[in-house]
Motif scaffolding. Sequence first.
Motif, PDB file in Angstrom:
ATOM      1  N   SER A  14      49.549  -2.854  72.806  1.00  0.00           N
ATOM      2  CA  SER A  14      50.327  -3.565  71.801  1.00  0.00           C
ATOM      3  C   SER A  14      50.398  -5.050  72.122  1.00  0.00           C
ATOM      4  O   SER A  14      50.262  -5.470  73.278  1.00  0.00           O
ATOM      5  N   ALA A  15      50.622  -5.859  71.077  1.00  0.00           N
ATOM      6  CA  ALA A  15      50.692  -7.309  71.263  1.00  0.00           C
ATOM      7  C   ALA A  15      51.801  -7.688  72.226  1.00  0.00           C
ATOM      8  O   ALA A  15      51.634  -8.563  73.086  1.00  0.00           O
ATOM      9  N   LEU A  16      52.956  -7.021  72.110  1.00  0.00           N
ATOM     10  CA  LEU A  16      54.077  -7.332  73.002  1.00  0.00           C
ATOM     11  C   LEU A  16      53.746  -6.951  74.436  1.00  0.00           C
ATOM     12  O   LEU A  16      53.990  -7.734  75.367  1.00  0.00           O
ATOM     13  N   ALA A  17      53.185  -5.760  74.639  1.00  0.00           N
ATOM     14  CA  ALA A  17      52.849  -5.320  75.997  1.00  0.00           C
ATOM     15  C   ALA A  17      51.849  -6.283  76.636  1.00  0.00           C
ATOM     16  O   ALA A  17      51.985  -6.643  77.814  1.00  0.00           O
ATOM     17  N   GLN A  18      50.855  -6.709  75.882  1.00  0.00           N
ATOM     18  CA  GLN A  18      49.855  -7.604  76.454  1.00  0.00           C
ATOM     19  C   GLN A  18      50.420  -9.002  76.689  1.00  0.00           C
ATOM     20  O   GLN A  18      50.054  -9.677  77.659  1.00  0.00           O
ATOM     21  N   ALA A  19      51.352  -9.439  75.842  1.00  0.00           N
ATOM     22  CA  ALA A  19      51.963 -10.751  76.044  1.00  0.00           C
ATOM     23  C   ALA A  19      52.782 -10.773  77.323  1.00  0.00           C
ATOM     24  O   ALA A  19      52.680 -11.701  78.143  1.00  0.00           O
ATOM     25  N   GLN A  20      53.603  -9.733  77.537  1.00  0.00           N
ATOM     26  CA  GLN A  20      54.428  -9.726  78.741  1.00  0.00           C
ATOM     27  C   GLN A  20      53.586  -9.439  79.982  1.00  0.00           C
ATOM     28  O   GLN A  20      53.877  -9.967  81.069  1.00  0.00           O
ATOM     29  N   SER A  21      52.535  -8.653  79.840  1.00  0.00           N
ATOM     30  CA  SER A  21      51.640  -8.410  80.968  1.00  0.00           C
ATOM     31  C   SER A  21      50.908  -9.683  81.363  1.00  0.00           C
ATOM     32  O   SER A  21      50.690  -9.950  82.549  1.00  0.00           O
ATOM     33  N   GLN A  22      50.533 -10.497  80.366  1.00  0.00           N
ATOM     34  CA  GLN A  22      49.836 -11.746  80.666  1.00  0.00           C
ATOM     35  C   GLN A  22      50.753 -12.706  81.413  1.00  0.00           C
ATOM     36  O   GLN A  22      50.299 -13.448  82.304  1.00  0.00           O
ATOM     37  N   GLN A  23      52.041 -12.702  81.096  1.00  0.00           N
ATOM     38  CA  GLN A  23      52.993 -13.536  81.829  1.00  0.00           C
ATOM     39  C   GLN A  23      53.020 -13.146  83.306  1.00  0.00           C
ATOM     40  O   GLN A  23      53.006 -13.996  84.198  1.00  0.00           O
ATOM     41  N   VAL A  24      53.055 -11.830  83.561  1.00  0.00           N
ATOM     42  CA  VAL A  24      53.052 -11.358  84.945  1.00  0.00           C
ATOM     43  C   VAL A  24      51.714 -11.673  85.606  1.00  0.00           C
ATOM     44  O   VAL A  24      51.660 -12.094  86.765  1.00  0.00           O
ATOM     45  N   ALA A  25      50.619 -11.481  84.857  1.00  0.00           N
ATOM     46  CA  ALA A  25      49.292 -11.766  85.406  1.00  0.00           C
ATOM     47  C   ALA A  25      49.176 -13.223  85.842  1.00  0.00           C
ATOM     48  O   ALA A  25      48.649 -13.526  86.927  1.00  0.00           O
ATOM     49  N   ALA A 170      65.860  -9.262  71.677  1.00  0.00           N
ATOM     50  CA  ALA A 170      65.619 -10.702  71.763  1.00  0.00           C
ATOM     51  C   ALA A 170      64.453 -11.011  72.692  1.00  0.00           C
ATOM     52  O   ALA A 170      63.667 -11.934  72.430  1.00  0.00           O
ATOM     53  N   ALA A 171      64.337 -10.255  73.783  1.00  0.00           N
ATOM     54  CA  ALA A 171      63.277 -10.511  74.758  1.00  0.00           C
ATOM     55  C   ALA A 171      61.902 -10.359  74.127  1.00  0.00           C
ATOM     56  O   ALA A 171      60.993 -11.155  74.389  1.00  0.00           O
ATOM     57  N   GLY A 172      61.723  -9.329  73.303  1.00  0.00           N
ATOM     58  CA  GLY A 172      60.432  -9.116  72.672  1.00  0.00           C
ATOM     59  C   GLY A 172      60.060 -10.244  71.732  1.00  0.00           C
ATOM     60  O   GLY A 172      58.913 -10.703  71.707  1.00  0.00           O
ATOM     61  N   LEU A 173      61.032 -10.716  70.956  1.00  0.00           N
ATOM     62  CA  LEU A 173      60.770 -11.829  70.049  1.00  0.00           C
ATOM     63  C   LEU A 173      60.367 -13.075  70.826  1.00  0.00           C
ATOM     64  O   LEU A 173      59.457 -13.804  70.430  1.00  0.00           O
ATOM     65  N   ALA A 174      61.064 -13.310  71.944  1.00  0.00           N
ATOM     66  CA  ALA A 174      60.759 -14.498  72.746  1.00  0.00           C
ATOM     67  C   ALA A 174      59.381 -14.396  73.390  1.00  0.00           C
ATOM     68  O   ALA A 174      58.620 -15.367  73.409  1.00  0.00           O
ATOM     69  N   ARG A 175      59.034 -13.231  73.919  1.00  0.00           N
ATOM     70  CA  ARG A 175      57.756 -13.085  74.604  1.00  0.00           C
ATOM     71  C   ARG A 175      56.585 -13.185  73.642  1.00  0.00           C
ATOM     72  O   ARG A 175      55.499 -13.636  74.013  1.00  0.00           O
ATOM     73  N   LEU A 176      56.799 -12.752  72.400  1.00  0.00           N
ATOM     74  CA  LEU A 176      55.742 -12.860  71.398  1.00  0.00           C
ATOM     75  C   LEU A 176      55.670 -14.253  70.798  1.00  0.00           C
ATOM     76  O   LEU A 176      54.697 -14.594  70.136  1.00  0.00           O
ATOM     77  N   GLY A 177      56.736 -15.047  71.014  1.00  0.00           N
ATOM     78  CA  GLY A 177      56.768 -16.359  70.403  1.00  0.00           C
ATOM     79  C   GLY A 177      56.873 -16.282  68.896  1.00  0.00           C
ATOM     80  O   GLY A 177      56.296 -17.100  68.176  1.00  0.00           O
TER      81      GLY A 177
END
Length: 330
Positions: A14-25, A170-177
């Motif tokens: 999912s877009a959200l999972a990949q966005a937050q994973s990229q932050q950790v990466a 809120a966290a999901g909205l922020a991570r997706l921008g």
Amino acid sequence: MITDAPIRLGTRRSALAQAQSQQVADALAKVSGRVVELVPIVSEGDTNRASLSEIGGTGVFANRLREALVAGDCDILVHSLKDLPTQEPAELVIAATPERADARDVVITRDGTPLQELPGGAKVGTGSPRRIAQVRRRAPRAEVVDIRGNVDSRLARVESGELDAVILAAAGLARLGSESTLHREYLGFSEWPTAPGQGALAVETLADAPADLLAALADLDDEDTRLAVTVERTILAGLEAGCQAPMAAHARVRDDEIRVRAVVYEPGGDRRIGVDVTESLNRGYIRRNGSGNGANAADGADPMHAIRAFGMSAAHRLLEQGAADLLPRE
């Protein structure tokens, strides 16, 4: 053994999972000096479109990822912590909990009408039993619609007029921008506590992972986040309820104290049982012996024992007030 090979990070597609994973990466690449590659993995939660309450929310997003980790298809996983079962498999360890994002829920509407002022028959979309119960308390005249789907599809259902509101993290909205022009109403924790672990990420790996990888992941760990989510998840475990139970627990660390508010809801929203308790922290002991990410004191003591005891005490208080009568068993 130290290696320069890429670190393979398993993540949902999912877009959200990949966005937050990229932050950790990105953060892990910086502290480790190694390339971090995303490895997309399809979980049951991504392919089964039934309601989470029907397919069983506990582990539905995590199980397939964990199988890939154990099989050697990736080196680490990034989860939304609120989706993880409280029982950690013996062969795995949560090696880092990065600093938590905004843990609040957000009501999304077209015109900014507050949730409690929505007219009779207004349709509010959410697939979370906790949020369903909370909506029924806050907006009893509204109709709750059980929905699934990614953030964009949920926002689109409000934009189109199919729904009058949706409840999102809120966290999901922020991570997706997310740049949606829809109105946002941020809900306070006192009357709207959120799911255990909401807003936090869990970086999971094998318990016997290479020492250099564990050390790099430890650099990503945020002490206040780990303390708070450990209390929240211990309450969930103490209630013997799954990730999709109609309950909430949110803890906050301030200076040398931790405060947690936990509430169990009747699914229909008519009843709720809650506690609000504060405990002093012994930070010196915790910092001396590790933040709980697998590092134990030399004498074998568990530095997070007091934190889990605090969470278990809060769970017992809820049970003494009759919370078990409101909860489905895990």
